[in-house]
Design a protein around this motif. Sequence first.
Motif, PDB file in Angstrom:
ATOM      1  N   THR A  43       5.443   6.454   1.834  1.00 49.73           N
ATOM      2  CA  THR A  43       6.104   7.752   1.716  1.00 49.73           C
ATOM      3  C   THR A  43       6.500   8.252   3.095  1.00 49.73           C
ATOM      4  O   THR A  43       5.847   7.928   4.093  1.00 49.73           O
ATOM      5  CB  THR A  43       5.194   8.787   1.037  1.00 49.73           C
ATOM      6  OG1 THR A  43       5.908  10.031   0.886  1.00 49.73           O
ATOM      7  CG2 THR A  43       3.939   9.047   1.861  1.00 49.73           C
ATOM      8  N   TRP A  80       7.324   8.141  -3.481  1.00 50.02           N
ATOM      9  CA  TRP A  80       6.728   6.895  -3.026  1.00 50.02           C
ATOM     10  C   TRP A  80       7.681   5.735  -3.301  1.00 50.02           C
ATOM     11  O   TRP A  80       8.320   5.685  -4.345  1.00 50.02           O
ATOM     12  CB  TRP A  80       5.393   6.642  -3.734  1.00 50.02           C
ATOM     13  CG  TRP A  80       4.366   7.663  -3.408  1.00 50.02           C
ATOM     14  CD1 TRP A  80       4.106   8.825  -4.075  1.00 50.02           C
ATOM     15  CD2 TRP A  80       3.468   7.645  -2.297  1.00 50.02           C
ATOM     16  NE1 TRP A  80       3.107   9.529  -3.465  1.00 50.02           N
ATOM     17  CE2 TRP A  80       2.685   8.831  -2.368  1.00 50.02           C
ATOM     18  CE3 TRP A  80       3.244   6.750  -1.255  1.00 50.02           C
ATOM     19  CZ2 TRP A  80       1.700   9.127  -1.430  1.00 50.02           C
ATOM     20  CZ3 TRP A  80       2.262   7.046  -0.320  1.00 50.02           C
ATOM     21  CH2 TRP A  80       1.502   8.226  -0.417  1.00 50.02           C
ATOM     22  N   TRP A 111       2.557   1.175  -1.561  1.00 51.24           N
ATOM     23  CA  TRP A 111       3.640   2.149  -1.588  1.00 51.24           C
ATOM     24  C   TRP A 111       3.667   2.913  -0.266  1.00 51.24           C
ATOM     25  O   TRP A 111       2.629   3.139   0.345  1.00 51.24           O
ATOM     26  CB  TRP A 111       3.442   3.156  -2.713  1.00 51.24           C
ATOM     27  CG  TRP A 111       3.566   2.606  -4.097  1.00 51.24           C
ATOM     28  CD1 TRP A 111       4.680   2.601  -4.903  1.00 51.24           C
ATOM     29  CD2 TRP A 111       2.534   1.995  -4.875  1.00 51.24           C
ATOM     30  NE1 TRP A 111       4.407   2.022  -6.119  1.00 51.24           N
ATOM     31  CE2 TRP A 111       3.091   1.636  -6.130  1.00 51.24           C
ATOM     32  CE3 TRP A 111       1.190   1.697  -4.631  1.00 51.24           C
ATOM     33  CZ2 TRP A 111       2.351   1.015  -7.128  1.00 51.24           C
ATOM     34  CZ3 TRP A 111       0.455   1.067  -5.620  1.00 51.24           C
ATOM     35  CH2 TRP A 111       1.046   0.738  -6.849  1.00 51.24           C
TER      36      TRP A 111
END
Length: 299
Positions: free
Chosen positions: A271, A278, A269
């Motif tokens: 960010t 995310w 993930w």
Amino acid sequence: MRMSSTRRPILCILAVSIVFLTEAKSQWTQIQCPANVGNLWCIDFTPAGPTYSPMGYIGSDRGMLRSLNDGNWFYTEPESYAVHGFAFIYPSMGTAACNGGRLLVTQVSGTTWVESNVGQVPWVDFQAVSRPDLYNAFAVGSFGRIAKSTDGGNNWTSTTLSGYDGTFHQLHFFNASNGVIVGDGGKLVRRTDGGWLDVPSGTSSTLRDLHFPTATIGYITGDGGVLLKTTDAGYTWQPLQSPTQENLYAVHFESEMAGFIAGAGGKLWGTEDGGANWVLEVVDGMMPDDRINAINVHE
């Protein structure tokens, strides 16, 4: 999700593949591992400079892989070493944490590595190492072992924290007397000028990885999707909303806001807002039993 166009995130996964992000296509592509080295555990790059490019290192069950341009990897170190962590203070000077109570040091840009004098700790599997400056180095591992060197990693003294015999998995030292260590059972400790301080983590799950993109902001990942953040250099930590309940083995941020977490099932993930949100990345070729063990973002 796109990162800075001048950087290329690199990660290593269990067993046979290295995966990297081609920025222009914003996709992850697998590179076949050049040798049968078992599990891939860690990845790091030497500092870049105006006249030299960073060199990459991957630690495995059977030695190291090395890259001069992060695209072509080759086998470089005898298979007798299971390497779990690296730390470089200059392109020519680095330390590696290994199983069997062994710590390796190089002063010739990884051309050769020699065993440091660690003392009689062959039962300890060192998991990670940190070098905040030219002379000081710290390493952690199983049975609560903490080792320190004041001569650039050539000689070490080691100790344990009273009442703790779990495994420390990762550490980060800001300088010779201030650092953070994470481990089994939600163990989170901070070294200060006054000694070791137990810091509440809010969990009993194993804490696996730790990364500080700045001097005050840091992130921790762990089992069961544990995801923590600090904004005060590790004195206090707050939970972030995690995108998963599966184990998270790796975290790396290129800035205080932009970074990656990864773990079980080969899932990754990203960010861009400091962990508030995310986005699941598409990593082709991952199998349900795969896991991502390490991520590194570099210039």
